[in-house]
Scaffold this motif. Structure first.
Motif, PDB file in Angstrom:
ATOM      1  N   PRO C  42       0.758  -1.241   0.136  1.00 41.10           N
ATOM      2  CA  PRO C  42       0.262   0.072  -0.155  1.00 41.10           C
ATOM      3  C   PRO C  42       0.742   1.307   0.003  1.00 41.10           C
ATOM      4  CG  PRO C  42      -0.259  -1.391   2.126  1.00 41.10           C
ATOM      5  CD  PRO C  42       0.717  -2.018   1.352  1.00 41.10           C
ATOM      6  N   ASN C  43       0.298   2.292  -0.150  1.00 40.33           N
ATOM      7  CA  ASN C  43       1.012   3.503  -0.155  1.00 40.33           C
ATOM      8  C   ASN C  43       1.456   3.587   1.123  1.00 40.33           C
ATOM      9  OD1 ASN C  43      -1.548   4.373  -2.177  1.00 40.33           O
ATOM     10  ND2 ASN C  43       0.302   5.161  -2.663  1.00 40.33           N
ATOM     11  N   GLY C  44       3.023   4.329   0.943  1.00 41.22           N
ATOM     12  CA  GLY C  44       3.679   4.775   2.002  1.00 41.22           C
ATOM     13  C   GLY C  44       4.104   3.350   2.956  1.00 41.22           C
ATOM     14  N   ALA C  45       4.131   2.372   2.100  1.00 40.26           N
ATOM     15  CA  ALA C  45       4.698   1.141   2.563  1.00 40.26           C
ATOM     16  C   ALA C  45       6.445   0.978   2.877  1.00 40.26           C
ATOM     17  CB  ALA C  45       4.143   0.017   1.855  1.00 40.26           C
ATOM     18  N   GLY C  46       6.806   1.811   1.940  1.00 40.35           N
ATOM     19  CA  GLY C  46       8.609   1.962   1.970  1.00 40.35           C
ATOM     20  C   GLY C  46       9.078   1.342   0.910  1.00 40.35           C
ATOM     21  N   LYS C  47       8.433   1.207  -0.229  1.00 39.96           N
ATOM     22  CA  LYS C  47       8.827   0.682  -1.378  1.00 39.96           C
ATOM     23  C   LYS C  47       9.859   1.445  -1.974  1.00 39.96           C
ATOM     24  CE  LYS C  47       4.866   0.383  -3.322  1.00 39.96           C
ATOM     25  NZ  LYS C  47       4.100   1.087  -2.242  1.00 39.96           N
ATOM     26  N   THR C  48       9.572   2.796  -2.212  1.00 42.99           N
ATOM     27  CA  THR C  48      10.384   3.839  -2.802  1.00 42.99           C
ATOM     28  C   THR C  48      11.722   3.925  -2.016  1.00 42.99           C
ATOM     29  OG1 THR C  48       8.534   5.044  -3.863  1.00 42.99           O
ATOM     30  CG2 THR C  48      10.678   5.942  -3.658  1.00 42.99           C
ATOM     31  N   THR C  49      11.342   4.053  -0.914  1.00 46.75           N
ATOM     32  CA  THR C  49      12.562   4.199   0.170  1.00 46.75           C
ATOM     33  C   THR C  49      13.410   2.946   0.068  1.00 46.75           C
ATOM     34  OG1 THR C  49      11.036   5.243   1.557  1.00 46.75           O
ATOM     35  CG2 THR C  49      13.272   4.569   2.612  1.00 46.75           C
ATOM     36  N   PHE C  50      12.768   1.812  -0.203  1.00 51.69           N
ATOM     37  CA  PHE C  50      13.805   0.574  -0.411  1.00 51.69           C
ATOM     38  C   PHE C  50      14.783   0.854  -1.701  1.00 51.69           C
ATOM     39  CE2 PHE C  50      14.293  -3.612  -2.382  1.00 51.69           C
ATOM     40  CZ  PHE C  50      14.882  -4.183  -1.219  1.00 51.69           C
ATOM     41  N   PHE C  94      12.316   6.639 -11.964  1.00 52.47           N
ATOM     42  CA  PHE C  94      11.908   7.222 -10.516  1.00 52.47           C
ATOM     43  C   PHE C  94      10.059   7.532 -10.708  1.00 52.47           C
ATOM     44  CE2 PHE C  94      15.993   8.953 -11.369  1.00 52.47           C
ATOM     45  CZ  PHE C  94      16.477   8.820  -9.999  1.00 52.47           C
ATOM     46  N   GLN C  95       9.766   7.047  -9.528  1.00 50.62           N
ATOM     47  CA  GLN C  95       8.497   7.425  -9.409  1.00 50.62           C
ATOM     48  C   GLN C  95       7.743   8.589  -9.974  1.00 50.62           C
ATOM     49  OE1 GLN C  95       6.892   6.338  -5.433  1.00 50.62           O
ATOM     50  NE2 GLN C  95       4.634   6.913  -6.000  1.00 50.62           N
ATOM     51  N   ASN C  96       8.441   9.965  -9.446  1.00 45.54           N
ATOM     52  CA  ASN C  96       8.088  10.991 -10.118  1.00 45.54           C
ATOM     53  C   ASN C  96       9.015  11.294 -11.199  1.00 45.54           C
ATOM     54  OD1 ASN C  96       6.557  11.274  -7.568  1.00 45.54           O
ATOM     55  ND2 ASN C  96       8.558  11.962  -6.720  1.00 45.54           N
ATOM     56  N   GLU C 219       4.744  -1.587  -8.329  1.00 46.06           N
ATOM     57  CA  GLU C 219       3.844  -1.311  -9.259  1.00 46.06           C
ATOM     58  C   GLU C 219       2.446  -1.408  -8.243  1.00 46.06           C
ATOM     59  OE1 GLU C 219       3.788   0.085 -12.364  1.00 46.06           O
ATOM     60  OE2 GLU C 219       1.619   0.326 -11.551  1.00 46.06           O
ATOM     61  N   HIS C 220       1.597  -0.506  -8.528  1.00 46.31           N
ATOM     62  CA  HIS C 220       0.103  -0.643  -8.052  1.00 46.31           C
ATOM     63  C   HIS C 220      -0.902  -1.351  -8.903  1.00 46.31           C
ATOM     64  CE1 HIS C 220       0.849   1.383  -4.224  1.00 46.31           C
ATOM     65  NE2 HIS C 220       1.551   2.481  -4.969  1.00 46.31           N
ATOM     66  N   ASP C 221      -0.322  -1.449 -10.326  1.00 44.29           N
ATOM     67  CA  ASP C 221      -1.366  -2.200 -11.060  1.00 44.29           C
ATOM     68  C   ASP C 221      -1.319  -3.686 -11.059  1.00 44.29           C
ATOM     69  OD1 ASP C 221      -2.589  -3.168 -13.081  1.00 44.29           O
ATOM     70  OD2 ASP C 221      -2.182  -1.575 -14.539  1.00 44.29           O
TER      71      ASP C 221
HETATM   72  N1  LIG Z   1      13.252  11.692   2.670  1.00 43.05           N
HETATM   73  C1  LIG Z   1      12.321  11.476   3.645  1.00 43.05           C
HETATM   74  N2  LIG Z   1      12.090  12.032   4.865  1.00 43.05           N
HETATM   75  C2  LIG Z   1      11.281  11.724   5.698  1.00 43.05           C
HETATM   76  N3  LIG Z   1      10.223  10.576   5.537  1.00 43.05           N
HETATM   77  C3  LIG Z   1      10.467  10.067   4.429  1.00 43.05           C
HETATM   78  C4  LIG Z   1      11.307  10.260   3.203  1.00 43.05           C
HETATM   79  N4  LIG Z   1      11.024   9.499   2.379  1.00 43.05           N
HETATM   80  C5  LIG Z   1       9.993   8.926   2.469  1.00 43.05           C
HETATM   81  N5  LIG Z   1       9.463   9.032   3.974  1.00 43.05           N
HETATM   82  C6  LIG Z   1       8.302   8.263   4.570  1.00 43.05           C
HETATM   83  O1  LIG Z   1       8.671   7.056   4.635  1.00 43.05           O
HETATM   84  C7  LIG Z   1       7.653   6.032   4.224  1.00 43.05           C
HETATM   85  C8  LIG Z   1       7.777   5.443   3.048  1.00 43.05           C
HETATM   86  O2  LIG Z   1       7.692   6.064   2.015  1.00 43.05           O
HETATM   87  P1  LIG Z   1       7.988   5.628   0.369  1.00 43.05           P
HETATM   88  O3  LIG Z   1       8.087   6.630  -0.370  1.00 43.05           O
HETATM   89  O4  LIG Z   1       8.950   4.914   0.498  1.00 43.05           O
HETATM   90  O5  LIG Z   1       6.475   4.731   0.394  1.00 43.05           O
HETATM   91  P2  LIG Z   1       6.026   4.137  -0.934  1.00 43.05           P
HETATM   92  O6  LIG Z   1       5.767   2.626  -0.605  1.00 43.05           O
HETATM   93  O7  LIG Z   1       7.139   4.082  -2.087  1.00 43.05           O
HETATM   94  O8  LIG Z   1       4.637   4.689  -1.225  1.00 43.05           O
HETATM   95  P3  LIG Z   1       4.000   4.953  -2.729  1.00 43.05           P
HETATM   96  O9  LIG Z   1       3.191   3.697  -2.998  1.00 43.05           O
HETATM   97  O10 LIG Z   1       3.088   6.171  -2.282  1.00 43.05           O
HETATM   98  O11 LIG Z   1       4.944   5.634  -3.447  1.00 43.05           O
HETATM   99  C9  LIG Z   1       6.407   7.313   4.080  1.00 43.05           C
HETATM  100  O12 LIG Z   1       5.836   7.609   5.267  1.00 43.05           O
HETATM  101  C10 LIG Z   1       7.070   8.533   3.765  1.00 43.05           C
HETATM  102  O13 LIG Z   1       6.534   9.788   4.364  1.00 43.05           O
END
Ligand SMILES: Nc1ncnc2c1ncn2[C@@H]1O[C@H](COP(=O)(O)OP(=O)(O)OP(=O)(O)O)[C@@H](O)[C@H]1O
Ligand SMILES: [Mg+2]
Lengths: 406, 302, 266
Positions: C42-50, C94-96, C219-221
């Motif tokens: 789900p959104n905000g799960a931390g995927k992009t951060t990974f 990149f996502q964006n 991916e969300h799709d």
């Molecule tokens: N640079 C940052 N500084 C502080 N918090 C961050 C930063 N980057 C991400 N976060 C937080 O880490 C969490 C995970 O974010 P992330 O972008 O990894 O989610 P995601 O799984 O990619 O979601 P989405 O599907 O919306 O892209 C979120 O709560 C976000 O607010």
């Protein structure tokens, strides 16, 4: 219609209010005199009224253009279109070069001298353009490198009697070295912080030169610097000016060739990419620190070199010649001409140097206009007078290749 | 190394520092919200000082005198600085929302140069003496060699201003809106905050603080010219960065550090390099701790 | 079967904190050669951060990121700068969308070639034969990649003028230009219409088959994910909560609760 009129009227009123104390009242607190310049109210009102119309028109135009650009419609003006035509552009450059070569034969020493100044600013503009225009590193202390070059020559010439031609490369290398040493710790800073730190460097340079008497002779500066020599030939002032002029032309041509080649190279593309998006850039495998440093140092190199020539031309330098205002002028050359665009920067340098020179009445308002121009350019024409040329590459592609093979 | 000399330097540093802090607040608040170094902020301060000079000058020439003039001059200076700050944002920065980061900065530099030269041309390139409007208080006499009346007025004014500012930001609705906008601009817009108004207001508040600083400096140093805003602006910006840009206590702390370091360096060593001390500090702090002393390290979201 | 496949990327116990927020919480996963793996949640799960941790944009708080290029020594990627990671063979989108908007489409891809080419400042100024040849190689390779993703008609267009879907594909072409071993795609189908999405899934499959590049995609799709990827990793609140084949994931109660359930409700 009526609404716009009312709006402009209000704006005019607002500006009358805004400028009232500074434009109308003039106090002299030394002799205790007040002068009331009521007529200025009228000028401000009329000016603000008319300008507000222009402003609205320009904003509307900007909106239209960006809409057009989104739809992929060509928004280039006729001049830009002509310049994008490579053949035409090369011909124009050739004509310019011929004109430049015969210039000192036609005009007198005074004019030639002014032209040399303009050419110095062309090189400075092109050098700063590498950092600001291509790599997006806003350098507000660029004049320090110019100063490094100038002082290098002045000091080496006064103390060791070294000649112009030996010091010319030394000045460039020293400028470059300063660029590396200063750039190394600061280049990882964000763009706007970098700007302020470089501004600091510019100031530090000036203050050090003012106070380090033994090296730089302090605020009084160094005089009697040798002009460039030509196999020990004795030259009159006029001859020497023409000689410097030709050296300068050669330097400009060299700068143009080098920056042009770099711009369309692997390194130059990396600079531009860095300007566009740092994160994407590093994610594509570009070493940010090294790429930034190379742009910064290379810009410093040209400033150092042309600084040597500046010292040789004026035969006198002092710290007052290397102020933030100089940096700002060089920056406005780049902004006005078009960031990243070589032709634009050349044009910008000529406009900014020659206009105040030939329109004496204008010279007083020079910085006022430059300042306003910087803001206006950013708002209405961020690409500058002549925008960056779109590079077109030749490629075969797989289809043609297949046809060849088959 | 006598104590009195030390105290004298301490208070003069404190005075200077509190004025840097006043200006730094404008930088920090604007940067906190729209990530722009408002390069022309120093010019707003200069305009504030100049307007105060004009008002004070006219009043003295037409025969008024005393503390009342100072209040009047300050009030008008504040009014004008606010108007200039507001107009500046509207003309030079608002049309540039959403353009590349360097564009508004270059625009700001343009405005800084423009305003300097506007005052230069409309008024004079020379230094003008600022009338002595702060009286010497008799009760200060015993300590006058350590801290003067003017310094006292400056310190008290600054303190009051800062308390008011803190109250404004912490307790009022607009303050809340400002903090929200600083946290996350697009989010603030979503929840119905008029972000444009908040930004305008931030410029106005910053300008008011700068004008207060301008008037105080002018009456303390005793002279004004079109160029004073530049250096003061750069120093105040450094103060903001030093303390941690975006942080209000940080700006105050940064201002004080710079004020003291200048004052002590000039007092114990030499004043030749006084003006560049700030830059050396700036370079060092940015290299060692780019977020500043009280600033939070924020990772850019990708 | 799976045991025989060569491990390419191995992430062990990856953790990333932002201040007090633990965005990624000891996530371990392995991508093998030839796989199209998916990371969902789900959104905000931390995927992009990974992704950001793996590609060096952020330095993870703890954990190990190991790359095992075939026939070469294993490399630990933590703490490397992003450009080094890319050189090692990880490329991303990149996502964006983050294109070089003022550069042409071809130039965008050419930037991707940077880390595989060599000309420096001096040689670029002299522009001798080897430089010109290298330059031509960059252009040809880039053009071929544009053909591959179907953007050849836009070569000289500015990247910012491309339609949205095309920009996403351009990002893929740019990443491919770095000759990666593993391609990380962050929501490549976001904002695309169904037709574009189906073209995209073909493209991804083609890249995986023709270029021998492993792919890890966010991916969300779900249709796209279920169709082309195996294995699938699921994240929620920074933790990996499941992994397995599309069928296993579809039937996993935890996943249904965390993720699919959410969609069913909606
Ligand atoms: N640079 C940052 N500084 C502080 N918090 C961050 C930063 N980057 C991400 N976060 C937080 O880490 C969490 C995970 O974010 P992330 O972008 O990894 O989610 P995601 O799984 O990619 O979601 P989405 O599907 O919306 O892209 C979120 O709560 C976000 O607010
Ligand atoms: Mg994401």
């Amino acid at each position: 219609m009526v609404r716009e009129f009312k709006q402009s009227l209000l704006i005019a009123l607002w500006f009358v209010f805004l400028t009232f104390p500074l434009m109308v009242v003039r106090v002299n607190t030394i002799e205790n005199i007040v002068v009331w310049r009521w007529e200025n109210i009228l000028w401000v009102a009329i000016g603000a009224f008319l300008l507000s119309y222009c402003w609205r028109y320009m904003l509307a135009r900007r909106r239209q253009q960006s809409k057009k650009a989104e739809e992929g419609i060509d928004t280039r003006g006729p001049l830009q279109a002509a310049l994008d035509n490579v053949q035409l552009r090369n011909r124009a450059m050739a004509v310019l070069l011929v004109l430049a070569v015969i210039f000192p034969l036609v005009f007198d020493t005074y004019q030639t001298n002014i032209m040399v100044t303009a050419l110095i600013f062309v090189v400075l503009g092109l050098g700063l353009n590498i950092g600001v225009g291509l790599a997006g590193l806003l350098d507000l202390g660029y004049v320090a490198f110019f100063g490094v070059g100038a002082y290098t020559y002045a000091i080496l010439n006064a103390n060791f009697d070294l000649g112009f031609w030996i010091v010319l490369p030394i000045g460039g290398v020293l400028g470059c070295l300063f660029g590396v040493v200063l750039g190394f710790p600061i280049l990882r800073l964000r763009g706007d912080y970098l700007a302020i730190v470089t501004l600091g460097f510019g100031m530090i340079f000036k203050v050090v030169m003012e106070n380090w008497e033994t090296l730089s002779k302090g605020p009084s500066g160094i005089a009697n610097i040798d002009r460039p020599g030509l196999f020990g030939l004795e030259m009159t002032l006029a001859q020497s000016t023409v000689y410097i002029y030709y050296i300068m032309i050669a330097l400009v041509v060299l700068t143009i060739i080098v920056t042009n080649r770099l711009k369309n190279s692997r390194v130059g593309r990396a600079w531009i990419a860095l300007r566009e998006d740092e994160i994407a850039c590093v994610a594509m495998g570009i070493d940010m620190a090294r790429t930034k440093l190379s742009a910064y140092a290379l810009g410093a190199f040209w400033a150092g070199m042309v600084g040597v020539l500046f010292a040789a031309k004026t035969t006198f330098i002092n710290p007052a010649g290397f102020t933030f205002m100089q940096s700002a002028i060089i920056l406005s050359i780049v902004v006005l001409g078009g960031m990243g665009s070589i032709l634009g920067v050349i044009l910008g340098a000529f406009i900014l140097v020659l206009l105040p020179e030939y329109l004496r009445a204008f010279s007083e308002y020079r910085m006022l206009v430059f300042g306003a121009a910087m803001t206006l350019m950013m708002i209405f024409r961020p690409q500058g007078l002549i925008s960056n040329l779109r590079q077109i590459y030749q490629y075969k592609g797989s289809k043609e290749k297949a046809a060849h093979d088959g | 190394m006598d104590m009195e000399y030390f105290l004298e330097l301490f208070f003069s540093g404190l005075t200077r520092g509190s004025i840097y802090a006043l200006i730094a607040l404008g930088y920090t608040m604007v940067y906190g919200i729209i990530q722009l170094i408002n390069f022309a902020h120093g010019e707003i301060y200069m305009i504030g000082a100049f307007v105060a000079l004009i008002v004070a000058g006219v009043c003295t020439i037409y025969g008024l005198s005393g503390f009342a003039i100072l209040i009047l001059a300050a009030a008008i200076a504040i009014l004008y600085a606010a108007a200039y700050g507001y107009t500046l944002e509207k003309i030079a920065y608002r049309p540039l929302r959403g353009s590349p980061r360097l564009s508004p900065l270059i625009s700001a530099i343009g405005m800084s140069i423009f305003l300097q030269n506007y005052v230069l041309l409309a008024q004079t390139p020379d230094y003008l003496p600022f009338p002595r409007l702060i009286p010497s208080f008799a009760f200060m006499d015993p300590v006058a060699h350590i801290i003067g009346s003017a310094e006292l007025v400056i310190l008290v004014t600054t303190l009051v201003t800062m308390v008011l500012l803190t109250l404004l930001i912490k307790k009022t609705r607009v303050g809340k809106a400002m903090r929200a906008t600083q946290q996350d601009l697009s989010m603030a817009r979503l929840v119905g905050i008029n972000v444009d108004r908040v930004i305008s207001l931030t410029f106005v508040i910053g300008s008011v603080l700068a004008a207060i600083g301008g008037v105080l400096v002018a009456s303390y140093i005793g002279q004004v010219n079109f160029y004073i805003g530049f250096l003061a602006g750069v120093k105040a910006f450094t103060a903001a960065v030093l303390g941690g840009i975006g942080s209000i206590p940080g700006a105050v702390l940064g201002g004080l550090i710079i004020g003291w370091s200048e004052s002590f360096a000039a007092g114990y060593f030499s004043s030749d390099y006084e003006d560049i001390l700030t830059f050396v500090l700036l370079v060092v702090i940015l290299i060692v701790r780019p977020a500043g002393i009280l600033g939070k390290v924020r990772k850019q979201k990708v | 079967m799976t045991d025989k496949k060569h491990k390419l990327l191995e992430v062990k116990g990856l953790t990333m904190d932002f201040g007090g927020l633990r965005a990624v919480d000891s996530v371990s996963l392995t991508v093998h050669e030839g796989e199209i793996a998916a990371l969902i949640g789900p959104n905000g799960a931390g995927k992009t951060t990974f992704f950001n941790c793996v590609t060096g944009i952020y330095t993870p708080t703890s954990g190990d990121i190991l790359l095992h290029p075939k026939g070469l020594a294993t490399r630990r990627l933590n703490g490397l700068k992003p450009n080094k990671v890319t050189e090692m063979g990880l490329a991303r989108t990149f996502q964006n969308i983050r294109l070089f908007s003022g550069m042409t489409v071809l130039e965008n891809v050419m930037i991707g070639r940077h880390c595989r080419t060599y000309s420096g400042i001096f040689r670029s100024i002299i522009r001798n034969r080897s430089v010109r040849e290298e330059e031509q190689e960059i252009v040809e390779t880039s053009y071929r990649l544009l053909e591959k993703v179907g953007l050849e008609k836009f070569v000289n267009e500015f990247a910012r003028n491309l339609p949205y879907g095309a920009q996403r594909r351009l990002e893929i072409a740019r990443a491919l230009a770095t000759d990666p071993l593993l391609l990380l795609l962050d929501e490549p189908a976001a904002g695309m219409n169904p037709y574009e999405t189906s073209e995209l899934d073909q493209l991804i499959c083609r890249i995986s088959e023709e270029e021998q590049i492993a792919i890890l995609l966010i991916e969300h799709d779900m249709k796209l994910v279920m169709k082309i990827s195996n294995p699938i990793f699921v994240m929620e609140y920074g933790k990996k909560i499941a992994q397995g084949s599309p069928l296993e994931i579809r039937d996993n109660p935890k996943v249904i609760e965390a993720y699919l359930g959410e969609e069913v409700d909606a």
